[in-house]
Enzyme design. Structure first.
Site, mmCIF file in Angstrom:
data_model
loop_
_atom_site.group_PDB
_atom_site.id
_atom_site.type_symbol
_atom_site.label_atom_id
_atom_site.label_comp_id
_atom_site.label_asym_id
_atom_site.label_seq_id
_atom_site.Cartn_x
_atom_site.Cartn_y
_atom_site.Cartn_z
ATOM 1 N N GLU A 111 13.756 -66.876 28.800
ATOM 2 C CA GLU A 111 12.798 -67.957 28.516
ATOM 3 C C GLU A 111 12.580 -68.089 27.006
ATOM 4 O OE1 GLU A 111 9.833 -66.439 31.444
ATOM 5 O OE2 GLU A 111 9.811 -68.528 32.130
ATOM 6 N N GLU B 131 12.760 -62.996 38.366
ATOM 7 C CA GLU B 131 11.361 -62.875 38.800
ATOM 8 C C GLU B 131 11.184 -62.926 40.310
ATOM 9 O OE1 GLU B 131 12.480 -64.526 36.255
ATOM 10 O OE2 GLU B 131 11.193 -64.130 34.526
#
Ligand SMILES: NC(=O)c1ccc[n+]([C@@H]2O[C@H](COP(=O)([O-])OP(=O)(O)OC[C@H]3O[C@@H](n4cnc5c(N)ncnc54)[C@H](O)[C@@H]3O)[C@@H](O)[C@H]2O)c1
Length: 699
Positions: free
Chosen positions: A109, A129
């Site tokens: 990210e 995740e």
């Protein structure tokens, strides 16, 4: 002395290089995030700096969140990851991510927030995740589809699996693919960007053009729903990626955040995180540290080439460790080796193994009929018949021939490891290694610590377990160790339920609906009902005070041992494993109830699940009190990896915590007060009673 900075700052030829230095994987902990913001500010304030490169020290760019800060205020403290990414994206000077090694989760990210990205081959790109029951919460679901396209990005986000960087070469994820030294290449790239006056690119500005998005997302939801089963996160991942297509960037970001916050709170995510940390905790021994010396395991011997010996050998062969199996006769050896080969050939046919790998593994396997051939093994694992007399002979012989310092392990399921150790003059080197069948498949390994087992022996076995990819849990010596000792009480309740009015198929259905991989009566048919029968016969003599239903004995008296005899609690058609409810079993149970004077009542699924589950929990609490298990999460790992307990519920002890121990104790009292309630059985273990009274939990 200066502490090493978590983000090093250096300027080279007009380029500021920010090096993330937080071993082992440059996790984005508080100090790293702070260092990044400071570094970007400093570079922007320095007129001599024209561009910024972010790179990782060591092998990784960044593996994402720092798991050591999980569940601590530091994890969310400002500057949080969103703030860091906003700062990077808003930098007036170009920011270039230099990607190698792990570039995962928050690390990816962060890279997506940079204006440019350069990479080398062999980097692992992932948003994992979902494996913790959440989704990327710092823009990953909004930015990845903008550079990789909706389908590739969705695949990565829903699976969480890493993709090697070279597979993504040529996509807008990477502005340049480098060969040679990464940081030097990144600096050269940065200088080119400056020289050419390239505009700063922001991934957020890329428009996603995806015709018929609705149809695609509907199709994805249908497919993923079937696979995700009890977990909500994968479907939320689809929602988030769909928002990347349908909503303006900022709205999509806010939506992703709301889904993240929602998922973090779900019991499913809490369970997955519990299992993630439980696995790490289990490998730690309370009285050993990283510094505890371990012995070298370069050669392994296995005694007995039967069901377990073969599977145990395969684990080591798969890890590239040579194994010698010893048997009593050539025929048994040939049979054992033949089964190992057949197993590998099966994998070959399924495309899971190459012919070279097969040859390599079989090449590491030797056989022996004489103990002299194994005398120099570093670790020997005994897997002969479950008979103390046979074990005694083997261990006396091992004591005589094995080199000093060799670790002598037994795979016994039920025998006393201390007694086995006493057959040798080196009880400190004796340990239990309780594998589960099929031993080459099942993840669980109970490592049984005898009263004299040396700490370095235990530490060595735990390390070896990691090398063969097992989840190892330490257990003290007791009948059944952690797993089977608890299971006995689960089975006792299941049998009482039959007496009181349930059928085997109703019990199994209720347990499977709760999420168990298989109901207990199907499990019993698979393992062989005669195994439990033998144990019960022993119990009737050893512990006559323990209440047992005799209903399973009736079944065994009819020779209904399960799948292997075509009949057990269920019927089995030849060559098939489908469990077919059998009216003859229902009639047998009915007759038994009459005999003991029980009028059957309707039993709810909830009662079935609670009685079986809390039977496990109560015994688990005793196991904790006695120090047989080091921690409650170890018990959960045993049940998640060896017994098919539903992962989304985090293990029996964690599930009890989730229900609340106060409520668990109340349920036990309720079951004790029922007309046929077993008061002794349902007396809460002192640890549960204490924790419930104090409003505490096991974990
Ligand atoms: N089968 C399971 O599910 C399971 C699970 C965990 C642990 N165990 C334990 O593993 C051990 C082996 O069980 P198994 O199911 O593989 O049994 P098995 O009968 O399939 O294999 C035992 C093998 O040991 C050999 N053997 C017997 N005496 C020997 C000796 N003196 N020297 C060398 N070899 C000898 C036999 O020839 C046979 O091949 C037992 O202690 C059992 O309790 C079994």
């Amino acid at each position: 002395m200066d502490q090493p900075l978590p983000v090093r700052y250096a300027v080279q030829d007009g380029v500021a290089v920010l090096t993330l230095d937080n071993p082992p994987v440059n996790g984005l902990g508080y100090a790293v995030r702070n260092g990044l913001v400071q570094g970007v500010d400093r570079a922007n304030a320095d007129a001599a700096v024209k561009a910024i490169v972010i790179a990782g020290a060591g092998k990784a760019f960044s593996g994402g969140a720092d798991i050591r800060e999980f569940n601590s205020p530091k994890a969310l403290a400002e500057p949080n990851l969103q703030t860091v990414i906003r700062t990077v994206e808003a930098s007036a000077k170009p920011v270039i991510a230099a990607i190698s090694g792990a570039c995962m989760g928050g690390g990816l990210e962060l890279a997506l927030g940079c204006h440019f990205r350069v990479a080398v081959a062999g980097a692992q790109i992932a948003l994992p995740e979902v494996k913790l029951g959440i989704l990327p919460g710092a823009g990953g679901t909004q930015r990845l589809p903008r550079v990789l396209g909706v389908e590739t990005a969705l695949n990565m986000i829903v699976s969480g699996n890493p993709v090697p960087s070279e597979k993504l070469k040529g996509t807008p994820l990477f502005d340049e693919f480098l060969e040679g030294e990464l940081v030097a290449g990144a600096i050269a790239f940065a200088q080119k960007v400056v020289k050419e006056g390239r505009p700063l690119k922001k991934v957020r500005d890329i428009k996603i053009d995806y015709p018929n998005a609705d149809g695609f997302f509907q199709f994805s939801r249908n497919t993923i729903r079937a696979v995700a089963k009890n977990f909500p996160a994968p479907l939320k991942c689809v929602d988030a990626v769909a928002a990347a297509v349908s909503k303006p960037f900022e709205e999509g970001l806010a939506y992703e955040r709301s889904l993240f916050v929602e998922l973090v709170q779900t019991p499913e995510s809490k369970s997955l995180r519990h299992a993630f940390f439980g696995e790490r905790a289990a490998s730690k021994i309370s009285d050993a540290s990283e510094a505890t010396p371990t012995r070298n395991i370069a050669k392994v011997a296995v005694i007995g080439a039967g069901t377990m010996g073969g599977g145990i050998s395969m684990n080591f062969l798969n890890a590239g460790i040579p194994v010698t199996v010893l048997e009593t006769g050539q025929e048994a050896l040939d049979r054992g080796v033949g089964i190992i080969r057949k197993n590998y050939e099966g994998s070959l046919k399924k495309g899971k193994l190459t012919p070279e790998k097969l040859d390599q593994r079989m090449g590491l396997l030797k056989t022996a009929l004489d103990y002299a051939a194994i005398a120099d093994a570093d670790l020997v694992i005994e897997a002969v018949f479950e008979d103390m007399g046979v074990k005694e002979k083997v261990f006396r012989k091992l004591d005589e021939v094995m080199k000093p310092g060799a670790i002598l392990a037994t795979n016994t399921s039920t025998l006393d490891v201390n007694k086995i150790a006493s057959f040798t003059k080196r009880p400190q080197d004796v340990v239990g290694m309780h594998f589960f069948s099929p031993a080459n498949v099942m993840k669980l390994l109970e490592v049984v610590r005898g009263s004299q087992t040396a700490t370095d022996v235990l530490a060595t076995v735990m390390k070896a377990a990691k090398a063969i990819k097992k989840t190892a849990v330490v257990s003290g010596v007791c009948d059944g160790f952690i797993g089977n000792r608890m299971m006995e009480h689960y089975v006792r309740q299941a049998l009482f339920l039959l007496e009181e009015g349930a059928t085997p198929w109703q019990v199994d259905r209720a347990l499977e609906k709760f999420g168990w991989a298989m109901g207990i009566f199907r499990v019993s048919d698979l393992a062989g009902n005669d195994v439990g029968w033998a144990i019960r016969k022993r119990r009737y003599v050893e512990k006559p005070e323990l209440a047992y239903s005799r209903i399973a004995d009736r079944l065994c008296e009819q020779g209904r041992f399960g799948q292997k005899t075509g009949k057990g609690w269920y019927l089995y058609e030849p060559g098939r494993r489908d469990a077919i409810p059998d009216p003859a079993v229902a009639a047998m149970i009915e007759a038994y109830r009459k005999e003991i004077g029980v009028t059957p009542r309707k039993i709810s699924d909830e009662e079935i699940v609670e009685r079986c589950g809390y039977a496990l929990v109560n015994e688990g609490a005793r196991i904790l009190e006695e120090g047989i298990a080091q921690r409650a999460s170890d018990i959960d790992m045993v049940y998640l990896t060896g017994y098919g307990f539903p992962l989304h519920r985090g293990g029996p002890m964690f599930h009890a915590d989730t229900v609340g121990l106060y409520n668990v104790v109340r349920a036990m009292q309720r079951y004790a007060a029922m007309p046929r309630g077993d008061k002794a059985f349902w007396a809460p273990a002192p640890l549960i009673a204490k924790l419930a009274a104090e409003g505490k939990t096991f974990n």
